[in-house]
Design an enzyme around this catalytic site. Structure first.
Site, PDB file in Angstrom:
ATOM      1  N   ARG A  35       0.824  -1.106   0.067  1.00 17.54           N
ATOM      2  CA  ARG A  35       0.000  -0.083   0.343  1.00 17.54           C
ATOM      3  C   ARG A  35       1.116   1.518   0.062  1.00 17.54           C
ATOM      4  NH1 ARG A  35      -3.133   0.245   4.348  1.00 17.54           N
ATOM      5  NH2 ARG A  35      -2.422  -1.518   5.609  1.00 17.54           N
ATOM      6  N   HIS A  37       3.050   1.707  -2.149  1.00 19.42           N
ATOM      7  CA  HIS A  37       3.301   2.281  -2.837  1.00 19.42           C
ATOM      8  C   HIS A  37       2.370   2.859  -4.155  1.00 19.42           C
ATOM      9  CE1 HIS A  37       6.403  -1.343  -3.437  1.00 19.42           C
ATOM     10  NE2 HIS A  37       7.065   0.355  -4.078  1.00 19.42           N
ATOM     11  N   GLN A  61      22.373  -1.915  -7.172  1.00 21.79           N
ATOM     12  CA  GLN A  61      22.456  -1.278  -5.608  1.00 21.79           C
ATOM     13  C   GLN A  61      22.347  -2.656  -4.845  1.00 21.79           C
ATOM     14  OE1 GLN A  61      18.440   0.324  -6.971  1.00 21.79           O
ATOM     15  NE2 GLN A  61      18.080   0.687  -5.165  1.00 21.79           N
TER      16      GLN A  61
HETATM   17  O1  PAF Z   1      13.548   2.854  -3.814  1.00 14.97           O
HETATM   18  C1  PAF Z   1      13.100   1.744  -4.707  1.00 14.97           C
HETATM   19  O2  PAF Z   1      12.245   0.915  -4.656  1.00 14.97           O
HETATM   20  C2  PAF Z   1      15.128   1.625  -5.431  1.00 14.97           C
HETATM   21  O3  PAF Z   1      15.814   2.145  -4.826  1.00 14.97           O
HETATM   22  C3  PAF Z   1      14.811   2.686  -6.683  1.00 14.97           C
HETATM   23  C4  PAF Z   1      14.475   4.407  -6.648  1.00 14.97           C
HETATM   24  C5  PAF Z   1      12.810   1.890  -7.841  1.00 14.97           C
HETATM   25  C6  PAF Z   1      15.235   1.939  -7.884  1.00 14.97           C
HETATM   26  O4  PAF Z   1      15.722   1.038  -8.180  1.00 14.97           O
END
Ligand code: PAF
Length: 280
Positions: A35, A37, A61
């Site tokens: 939610r 998102h 990342q």
């Molecule tokens: O916050 C996230 O989900 C990720 O760090 C993002 C911004 C989609 C980059 O991969």
């Protein structure tokens, strides 16, 4: 909802929207949607004619390969959720599409923001975030982009990346959405056991106490109290920092003209939880 799986279909789609004069709002994600998102899409829908999201678990990342392997992947469910949220299109590229020259990150200078907090514990993380977000922006060409305040340092770094690259994208921070008991919504919450999930409120509760203590007792005393709270819990505190909201540097003294925010990162076994709160 259009599901765009290649760079070419995305670029054709975006071109058509732009030719029609549509304003594009974009919220990139790594999937495992919840939610939290949805609040990004809600904000995007208010200010744009077309809302695009993306799902891509970005390998560069993750400094911990185990975290990358275990990152929840729930594509079918995500697509249903996006459709219900009224998102117009979702970009689901593969690794080759995003990293045609191999899994390398660009090296960024974010004016020191990258060296604070997460930067100390997750070397290379923000270079990975910057690389993927810049590439997504170049492909999607949004007018507006939306990021959650839960990852406050990430939000600050993306704003800095826009300042440096001069890409014509306006960045919007969206307040953290919380479960009823205060736990910040996160894709990682599903990895908590039932007991850990109940005890995870410690993070929000501690941040709330810090907000009460702020300017009432000294910064050292606050730090000591937070350390003690976690020492007596099943959560391992990775860091607690009260930082200047702009520079993200840890505060040693309070300047009345500046704004401050408290940040906590703690582990429940191998699950890393992150949260922050603005201090009034
Ligand atoms: O916050 C996230 O989900 C990720 O760090 C993002 C911004 C989609 C980059 O991969």
């Amino acid at each position: 909802m259009k599901v765009l799986k290649s760079k070419k279909t995305l670029i054709d789609y975006v071109e058509r929207q732009r030719e029609m004069g549509k304003k594009i709002g974009f919220a990139p994600t790594m999937g495992a949607l919840h939610r939290g998102h949805l609040s990004l899409y809600k904000a995007a829908k208010k200010e744009n004619d077309e809302v695009i999201s993306s799902i891509f678990v970005n390998p560069t990342q993750f400094n911990n390969p185990d975290d990358f392997q275990k990152y929840p992947k729930t594509l079918e469910k995500d697509l249903e959720l996006l459709e219900k949220a009224g998102v117009d299109a979702v970009y689901v590229p593969n690794v080759e599409e995003m990293y045609p020259d191999g899994l390398n990150s660009k090296k960024y200078d974010f004016d020191g923001l990258e060296n604070e907090m997460e930067g100390k514990y997750r070397p290379g993380h923000f270079d990975g975030v910057g690389t993927i977000v810049e590439e997504l922006f170049r492909q999607v060409q949004p007018h507006n982009a939306y990021f959650g305040e839960k990852d406050y340092q990430q939000l600050a770094i993306i704003k800095k990346m826009i300042e440096k690259t001069k890409l014509p994208v306006k960045i919007h921070g969206v307040p953290t959405l919380r479960e009823e008991d205060g736990l910040a919504m996160s894709s990682r919450n599903v990895r908590l056991t039932e007991t850990q999930r109940k005890e995870a409120t410690i993070i929000y509760e501690t941040l709330t106490k810090v907000k009460e203590w702020f300017k009432v007792i000294s910064l050292e005393e606050i730090k000591q109290k937070v350390t003690d709270i976690f020492r007596n819990s099943n959560f391992e505190l990775e860091y607690f920092v009260i930082a200047d909201e702009e520079t993200l540097k840890e505060a040693n003294a309070i300047d009345e003209d500046k704004k401050y925010r408290a940040f906590i990162v703690a582990y429940a076994d191998t699950v890393r939880l992150i949260d922050n709160m603005h201090l009034g």
